[in-house]
Design a protein around this motif. Structure first.
Motif, PDB file in Angstrom:
ATOM      1  N   GLY A 109      20.645  24.939  53.826  1.00 30.65           N
ATOM      2  CA  GLY A 109      19.506  24.989  52.906  1.00 30.65           C
ATOM      3  C   GLY A 109      18.313  24.224  53.431  1.00 30.65           C
ATOM      4  N   PHE A 110      18.553  23.010  53.931  1.00 30.87           N
ATOM      5  CA  PHE A 110      17.465  22.216  54.495  1.00 30.87           C
ATOM      6  C   PHE A 110      16.844  22.923  55.689  1.00 30.87           C
ATOM      7  CE2 PHE A 110      16.257  19.142  57.829  1.00 30.87           C
ATOM      8  CZ  PHE A 110      15.105  18.636  57.237  1.00 30.87           C
ATOM      9  N   LEU A 111      17.686  23.437  56.593  1.00 34.39           N
ATOM     10  CA  LEU A 111      17.158  24.070  57.801  1.00 34.39           C
ATOM     11  C   LEU A 111      16.364  25.336  57.490  1.00 34.39           C
ATOM     12  CD1 LEU A 111      20.146  23.527  60.243  1.00 34.39           C
ATOM     13  CD2 LEU A 111      17.989  22.272  60.159  1.00 34.39           C
ATOM     14  N   LYS A 112      16.786  26.080  56.482  1.00 34.19           N
ATOM     15  CA  LYS A 112      16.073  27.312  56.115  1.00 34.19           C
ATOM     16  C   LYS A 112      14.818  27.041  55.297  1.00 34.19           C
ATOM     17  CE  LYS A 112      19.632  30.892  55.954  1.00 34.19           C
ATOM     18  NZ  LYS A 112      20.356  31.812  55.053  1.00 34.19           N
ATOM     19  N   PHE A 113      14.924  26.132  54.321  1.00 37.98           N
ATOM     20  CA  PHE A 113      13.860  25.998  53.341  1.00 37.98           C
ATOM     21  C   PHE A 113      13.120  24.664  53.369  1.00 37.98           C
ATOM     22  CE2 PHE A 113      17.263  28.715  51.526  1.00 37.98           C
ATOM     23  CZ  PHE A 113      16.589  29.930  51.617  1.00 37.98           C
ATOM     24  N   GLY A 114      13.658  23.686  54.066  1.00 41.13           N
ATOM     25  CA  GLY A 114      13.024  22.369  54.096  1.00 41.13           C
ATOM     26  C   GLY A 114      12.285  22.083  55.375  1.00 41.13           C
ATOM     27  N   THR A 115      12.106  23.102  56.192  1.00 41.59           N
ATOM     28  CA  THR A 115      11.502  22.876  57.508  1.00 41.59           C
ATOM     29  C   THR A 115      10.159  23.583  57.676  1.00 41.59           C
ATOM     30  OG1 THR A 115      12.751  24.723  58.447  1.00 41.59           O
ATOM     31  CG2 THR A 115      13.752  22.523  58.607  1.00 41.59           C
ATOM     32  N   ASN A 116       9.543  24.011  56.580  1.00 44.38           N
ATOM     33  CA  ASN A 116       8.212  24.632  56.690  1.00 44.38           C
ATOM     34  C   ASN A 116       7.184  23.619  57.156  1.00 44.38           C
ATOM     35  OD1 ASN A 116       9.291  26.993  55.764  1.00 44.38           O
ATOM     36  ND2 ASN A 116       8.384  26.865  53.720  1.00 44.38           N
ATOM     37  N   GLY A 117       7.351  22.387  56.726  1.00 45.44           N
ATOM     38  CA  GLY A 117       6.440  21.318  57.095  1.00 45.44           C
ATOM     39  C   GLY A 117       5.272  21.222  56.138  1.00 45.44           C
ATOM     40  N   THR A 118       4.656  20.042  56.116  1.00 43.05           N
ATOM     41  CA  THR A 118       3.467  19.824  55.312  1.00 43.05           C
ATOM     42  C   THR A 118       2.493  18.962  56.091  1.00 43.05           C
ATOM     43  OG1 THR A 118       4.428  17.861  54.293  1.00 43.05           O
ATOM     44  CG2 THR A 118       4.696  19.935  53.098  1.00 43.05           C
ATOM     45  N   LEU A 119       1.231  19.201  55.835  1.00 48.13           N
ATOM     46  CA  LEU A 119       0.155  18.382  56.382  1.00 48.13           C
ATOM     47  C   LEU A 119      -0.813  18.104  55.246  1.00 48.13           C
ATOM     48  CD1 LEU A 119      -0.505  20.261  59.752  1.00 48.13           C
ATOM     49  CD2 LEU A 119       0.566  18.030  59.476  1.00 48.13           C
ATOM     50  N   PRO A 120      -1.616  17.055  55.358  1.00 46.09           N
ATOM     51  CA  PRO A 120      -2.579  16.797  54.283  1.00 46.09           C
ATOM     52  C   PRO A 120      -3.451  18.035  54.036  1.00 46.09           C
ATOM     53  CG  PRO A 120      -2.504  14.946  55.791  1.00 46.09           C
ATOM     54  CD  PRO A 120      -1.684  16.041  56.404  1.00 46.09           C
ATOM     55  N   GLY A 121      -3.476  18.497  52.794  1.00 49.83           N
ATOM     56  CA  GLY A 121      -4.310  19.631  52.429  1.00 49.83           C
ATOM     57  C   GLY A 121      -3.747  20.996  52.758  1.00 49.83           C
ATOM     58  N   SER A 122      -2.542  21.055  53.318  1.00 49.79           N
ATOM     59  CA  SER A 122      -1.988  22.365  53.682  1.00 49.79           C
ATOM     60  C   SER A 122      -1.450  23.077  52.450  1.00 49.79           C
ATOM     61  CB  SER A 122      -0.889  22.226  54.737  1.00 49.79           C
ATOM     62  OG  SER A 122       0.252  21.591  54.212  1.00 49.79           O
ATOM     63  N   ASP A 123      -1.472  24.395  52.507  1.00 49.48           N
ATOM     64  CA  ASP A 123      -0.911  25.218  51.435  1.00 49.48           C
ATOM     65  C   ASP A 123       0.597  24.978  51.408  1.00 49.48           C
ATOM     66  OD1 ASP A 123       0.089  27.218  49.799  1.00 49.48           O
ATOM     67  OD2 ASP A 123      -0.976  28.849  50.799  1.00 49.48           O
ATOM     68  N   PRO A 124       1.175  24.682  50.236  1.00 49.58           N
ATOM     69  CA  PRO A 124       2.624  24.413  50.149  1.00 49.58           C
ATOM     70  C   PRO A 124       3.486  25.577  50.653  1.00 49.58           C
ATOM     71  CG  PRO A 124       1.536  23.861  48.073  1.00 49.58           C
ATOM     72  CD  PRO A 124       0.514  24.522  48.935  1.00 49.58           C
ATOM     73  N   LYS A 125       2.943  26.779  50.646  1.00 53.06           N
ATOM     74  CA  LYS A 125       3.706  27.946  51.105  1.00 53.06           C
ATOM     75  C   LYS A 125       3.521  28.224  52.591  1.00 53.06           C
ATOM     76  CE  LYS A 125       3.481  30.051  46.560  1.00 53.06           C
ATOM     77  NZ  LYS A 125       2.964  31.146  45.762  1.00 53.06           N
ATOM     78  N   ALA A 126       2.575  27.556  53.209  1.00 54.16           N
ATOM     79  CA  ALA A 126       2.293  27.788  54.629  1.00 54.16           C
ATOM     80  C   ALA A 126       3.354  27.121  55.497  1.00 54.16           C
ATOM     81  CB  ALA A 126       0.921  27.236  54.994  1.00 54.16           C
TER      82      ALA A 126
END
Length: 171
Positions: free
Chosen positions: A40-57
């Motif tokens: 689950g983590f590898l599939k769905f928790g690895t999109n990544g985030t950056l300040p101001g990035s779209d949560p779905k990106a």
């Protein structure tokens, strides 16, 4: 002031954090009724985030690697075992002050992989996994096992005295 006591406390608390994480995966303290799996983590928790990035990106440049690993059942079994065994072993070693330098480096490596996999920098470059990584490296660097740890006893043995390379694992 005895700096050794503070260093030992840091080592033990860090070890307790690793140990608890491993025990939680083994005994399912949350009561989910499911065995630990990193899929689950590898599939769905690895999109990544950056300040101001779209949560779905997907902003994590390593995302595809982790998702491909999640799709390989044989590899997932190895990853699951390494995560749990690593957390347990690092935790126990740090608490006891046994092979502390090696345990600190292995703990930092484990947390470094998690940092890269999660790529969670929405609130800046320093997050929990980065802190774990840095503290684990400091514990290894500072010879924290020599402060009230088993390494202090092992360092005095003939085996270690005549094999200086063993000092790289201890301390």
């Amino acid at each position: 002031m005895d700096k050794g006591k503070g260093l030992a406390a840091l080592r033990i608390v860090l070890g307790a954090g690793f140990l608890y994480a491993g025990l939680e995966k083994v005994f399912d303290f949350a009561g989910s009724g499911k065995a630990f799996s990193s899929v689950g983590f590898l599939k769905f928790g690895t999109n990544g985030t950056l300040p101001g990035s779209d949560p779905k990106a997907i902003v994590n440049p390593t995302h595809d690697l982790w998702v491909s690993m999640a799709g390989n059942p044989g590899l997932i079994n190895v990853v699951n075992w390494l995560v749990v065994a690593g957390e347990l072993a690092v935790g126990i070693a740090l608490i006891l002050g046994l092979a502390t330098r090696f345990a600190g480096v292995m703990g930092a490596l484990l947390m470094g992989f998690i940092t890269v996999a999660a790529w969670d920098f929405a609130f800046g470059p320093i997050n929990e996994t980065v802190l774990y990584t840095v503290v684990a490296l400091y514990v290894a660097y500072a010879h924290a096992g020599l402060a009230y740890g088993i390494d202090a006893l092992i360092e005095k043995t003939e085996v270690v005295i005549h094999r200086p390379a063993l000092h790289y694992l201890l301390g």
